[in-house]
Design a protein around this motif. Structure first.
Motif, PDB file in Angstrom:
ATOM      1  N   LEU A 110      28.447  77.295  12.596  1.00 17.16           N
ATOM      2  CA  LEU A 110      28.115  78.694  12.821  1.00 17.16           C
ATOM      3  C   LEU A 110      29.398  79.523  12.863  1.00 17.16           C
ATOM      4  CD1 LEU A 110      25.453  78.479  15.700  1.00 17.16           C
ATOM      5  CD2 LEU A 110      25.027  78.706  13.247  1.00 17.16           C
ATOM      6  N   ASP A 111      29.345  80.691  12.254  1.00 14.84           N
ATOM      7  CA  ASP A 111      30.455  81.646  12.357  1.00 14.84           C
ATOM      8  C   ASP A 111      30.241  82.429  13.653  1.00 14.84           C
ATOM      9  OD1 ASP A 111      32.465  83.473  12.094  1.00 14.84           O
ATOM     10  OD2 ASP A 111      31.618  84.484  10.332  1.00 14.84           O
ATOM     11  N   ILE A 112      30.809  81.911  14.744  1.00 11.45           N
ATOM     12  CA  ILE A 112      30.566  82.472  16.072  1.00 11.45           C
ATOM     13  C   ILE A 112      31.593  83.554  16.377  1.00 11.45           C
ATOM     14  CG2 ILE A 112      30.543  81.961  18.545  1.00 11.45           C
ATOM     15  CD1 ILE A 112      29.535  79.156  17.834  1.00 11.45           C
ATOM     16  N   GLN A 113      31.094  84.709  16.837  1.00 12.26           N
ATOM     17  CA  GLN A 113      31.939  85.800  17.295  1.00 12.26           C
ATOM     18  C   GLN A 113      31.385  86.287  18.631  1.00 12.26           C
ATOM     19  OE1 GLN A 113      33.352  88.419  14.183  1.00 12.26           O
ATOM     20  NE2 GLN A 113      32.436  87.126  12.598  1.00 12.26           N
ATOM     21  N   VAL A 114      32.263  86.863  19.445  1.00 10.67           N
ATOM     22  CA  VAL A 114      31.893  87.094  20.842  1.00 10.67           C
ATOM     23  C   VAL A 114      32.287  88.497  21.292  1.00 10.67           C
ATOM     24  CG1 VAL A 114      32.182  86.289  23.229  1.00 10.67           C
ATOM     25  CG2 VAL A 114      32.174  84.622  21.346  1.00 10.67           C
ATOM     26  N   ILE A 115      31.397  89.124  22.070  1.00 12.08           N
ATOM     27  CA  ILE A 115      31.723  90.335  22.827  1.00 12.08           C
ATOM     28  C   ILE A 115      31.595  89.985  24.298  1.00 12.08           C
ATOM     29  CG2 ILE A 115      30.980  92.670  23.416  1.00 12.08           C
ATOM     30  CD1 ILE A 115      30.192  93.060  20.507  1.00 12.08           C
ATOM     31  N   GLU A 116      32.674  90.182  25.040  1.00 12.47           N
ATOM     32  CA  GLU A 116      32.732  89.830  26.467  1.00 12.47           C
ATOM     33  C   GLU A 116      32.585  91.084  27.320  1.00 12.47           C
ATOM     34  OE1 GLU A 116      33.005  87.269  28.435  1.00 12.47           O
ATOM     35  OE2 GLU A 116      33.164  85.645  26.965  1.00 12.47           O
ATOM     36  N   GLY A 117      31.712  91.029  28.320  1.00  9.05           N
ATOM     37  CA  GLY A 117      31.555  92.127  29.254  1.00  9.05           C
ATOM     38  C   GLY A 117      31.954  91.722  30.661  1.00  9.05           C
ATOM     39  N   ASP A 118      32.879  92.443  31.246  1.00 14.40           N
ATOM     40  CA  ASP A 118      33.289  92.240  32.638  1.00 14.40           C
ATOM     41  C   ASP A 118      33.706  93.581  33.206  1.00 14.40           C
ATOM     42  OD1 ASP A 118      33.261  89.399  33.556  1.00 14.40           O
ATOM     43  OD2 ASP A 118      34.532  89.096  31.804  1.00 14.40           O
ATOM     44  N   GLN A 119      33.619  93.712  34.520  1.00 17.35           N
ATOM     45  CA  GLN A 119      34.096  94.946  35.114  1.00 17.35           C
ATOM     46  C   GLN A 119      35.598  95.115  34.904  1.00 17.35           C
ATOM     47  OE1 GLN A 119      32.525  94.825  39.215  1.00 17.35           O
ATOM     48  NE2 GLN A 119      31.053  96.372  38.584  1.00 17.35           N
ATOM     49  N   GLU A 120      36.364  94.073  35.116  1.00 12.40           N
ATOM     50  CA  GLU A 120      37.808  94.121  34.929  1.00 12.40           C
ATOM     51  C   GLU A 120      38.306  92.796  34.351  1.00 12.40           C
ATOM     52  OE1 GLU A 120      39.575  96.728  35.155  1.00 12.40           O
ATOM     53  OE2 GLU A 120      38.258  98.062  36.309  1.00 12.40           O
ATOM     54  N   THR A 121      39.545  92.793  33.891  1.00  9.43           N
ATOM     55  CA  THR A 121      40.297  91.652  33.349  1.00  9.43           C
ATOM     56  C   THR A 121      39.798  91.226  31.972  1.00  9.43           C
ATOM     57  OG1 THR A 121      39.104  89.657  34.097  1.00  9.43           O
ATOM     58  CG2 THR A 121      40.509  90.791  35.718  1.00  9.43           C
ATOM     59  N   SER A 122      40.621  90.443  31.299  1.00  5.15           N
ATOM     60  CA  SER A 122      40.254  89.838  30.013  1.00  5.15           C
ATOM     61  C   SER A 122      40.260  88.317  30.136  1.00  5.15           C
ATOM     62  CB  SER A 122      41.239  90.279  28.920  1.00  5.15           C
ATOM     63  OG  SER A 122      42.557  89.823  29.217  1.00  5.15           O
ATOM     64  N   LEU A 123      40.038  87.799  31.345  1.00  2.00           N
ATOM     65  CA  LEU A 123      40.147  86.363  31.576  1.00  2.00           C
ATOM     66  C   LEU A 123      39.181  85.565  30.695  1.00  2.00           C
ATOM     67  CD1 LEU A 123      40.482  86.325  35.480  1.00  2.00           C
ATOM     68  CD2 LEU A 123      42.291  85.971  33.784  1.00  2.00           C
ATOM     69  N   ASP A 124      37.925  86.006  30.628  1.00  2.00           N
ATOM     70  CA  ASP A 124      36.959  85.269  29.818  1.00  2.00           C
ATOM     71  C   ASP A 124      37.236  85.448  28.335  1.00  2.00           C
ATOM     72  OD1 ASP A 124      35.779  84.396  32.121  1.00  2.00           O
ATOM     73  OD2 ASP A 124      34.110  85.806  32.053  1.00  2.00           O
ATOM     74  N   ALA A 125      37.621  86.647  27.917  1.00  2.00           N
ATOM     75  CA  ALA A 125      37.970  86.861  26.509  1.00  2.00           C
ATOM     76  C   ALA A 125      39.158  85.991  26.112  1.00  2.00           C
ATOM     77  CB  ALA A 125      38.287  88.339  26.269  1.00  2.00           C
ATOM     78  N   ASP A 126      40.108  85.826  27.017  1.00  2.73           N
ATOM     79  CA  ASP A 126      41.265  84.964  26.723  1.00  2.73           C
ATOM     80  C   ASP A 126      40.820  83.530  26.488  1.00  2.73           C
ATOM     81  OD1 ASP A 126      42.881  87.173  27.070  1.00  2.73           O
ATOM     82  OD2 ASP A 126      43.483  86.639  29.119  1.00  2.73           O
TER      83      ASP A 126
END
Length: 289
Positions: A110-126
């Motif tokens: 699968l060509d997986i792409q992601v949009i991350e939602g959090d109140q603050e930080t980019s920890l999960d996106a990282d």
């Protein structure tokens, strides 16, 4: 609902694209056809506070606008053959760990792409970026959920390829995300066995909206008090057709079922099905107590 606390105003939303470039603090267009709540109250004609009626009207207008934007998102995704899965849970249920494992196991298929939602930080996106997949971070500031307009901005920044599989990791919250259609293909609710088995009873709207429920951290079942069958029973009293899988994102238990569901799920459902369930309280809710 969160419009009464003002978090539906996306004035503090920040988008960080796949290259790490962040857009400004105030992302919404200034047409201002959406209402803003005010802290002062207006008495009704009968002398009683009329704020409740005003709040209801505000919520109805807010949700109506969101539904329109969600329909546009859905059309945009359908036109490009992109399947979008809205992952919702309370904080710590294992959404990001599940995404990392899914990327690792299905990255060649699968060509997986992601949009991350959090109140603050980019920890999960990282973490997603380290797994080798394109990701856009949406920071909602004081907001407790993603809405259709935020997703539209995220799609503009990510520009997912035609035919790709998009995962939207919503803000950790089992309340408001259930009310805001994003235009996704399907809603996936993740709960962990460490949270207790009463979540469907406590947060009915979330489970009413779900297309799939994942009961995660199954490897910990021998160590916690969690009645899987009772949890599933509660969920299906609210949502008789919902699918439920018991998995462990870390140990790998049950993930074949999750991967099969992902690959078998067709494109976005027609209007009036998934993503458009009514938010009213069903009779089954009182029976589930």
């Amino acid at each position: 609902m969160c419009s009464t606390c003002g978090c539906s105003d996306d004035a503090g939303v920040r988008i960080t694209d796949a290259a790490g470039v962040q857009t400004g603090e105030h992302g919404h267009a200034h047409d201002h056809d959406h209402p803003h709540s005010h802290p002062h109250e207006h008495p009704g004609q009968d002398g009683h506070d009329g704020g409740g009626h005003e709040t209801i009207a505000l919520e109805e207008r807010l949700l109506a606008k969101n539904e329109l934007l969600a329909a546009r998102n859905r059309g945009w995704l359908e036109g490009r053959g992109i399947r979008a899965f809205n992952l919702m849970s309370s904080p710590g249920a294992g959404k990001t760990t599940l995404l990392e494992r899914t990327i690792r196991d299905l990255g060649d298929d699968l060509d997986i792409q992601v949009i991350e939602g959090d109140q603050e930080t980019s920890l999960d996106a990282d973490r997603i970026r380290a797994a080798g997949r394109p990701v856009v971070q949406i920071n909602t500031g004081a907001g407790c959920h993603l809405d259709a307009q935020m997703l539209r901005r995220g799609l503009d920044a990510l520009d997912p390829a035609a035919g790709s599989t998009l995962f939207i990791e919503n803000v950790g919250n089992l309340v408001c995300p259930a009310l805001f259609d994003l235009g996704e293909t399907a809603k996936v609710v993740i709960i962990s066995v460490t949270e207790g088995d009463g979540k469907p009873r406590k947060y009915p709207h979330m489970f009413m909206a779900a297309d799939l429920i994942l009961i995660n951290k199954a490897d910990l079942l021998p160590y916690v008090k969690f009645d899987v069958e009772d949890c599933i029973r509660q969920a299906r009293m609210l949502n008789p057709h919902v699918e439920v899988l018991v998995v462990s994102a870390t140990a790998g238990d049950g993930l074949d079922g999750w991967y099969g569901w992902l690959t078998d799920t067709p494109g976005a459902p027609a209007a009036g099905t998934a993503g458009h369930r009514p938010h009213n309280r069903p009779e089954a809710l009182s029976d589930a107590r």
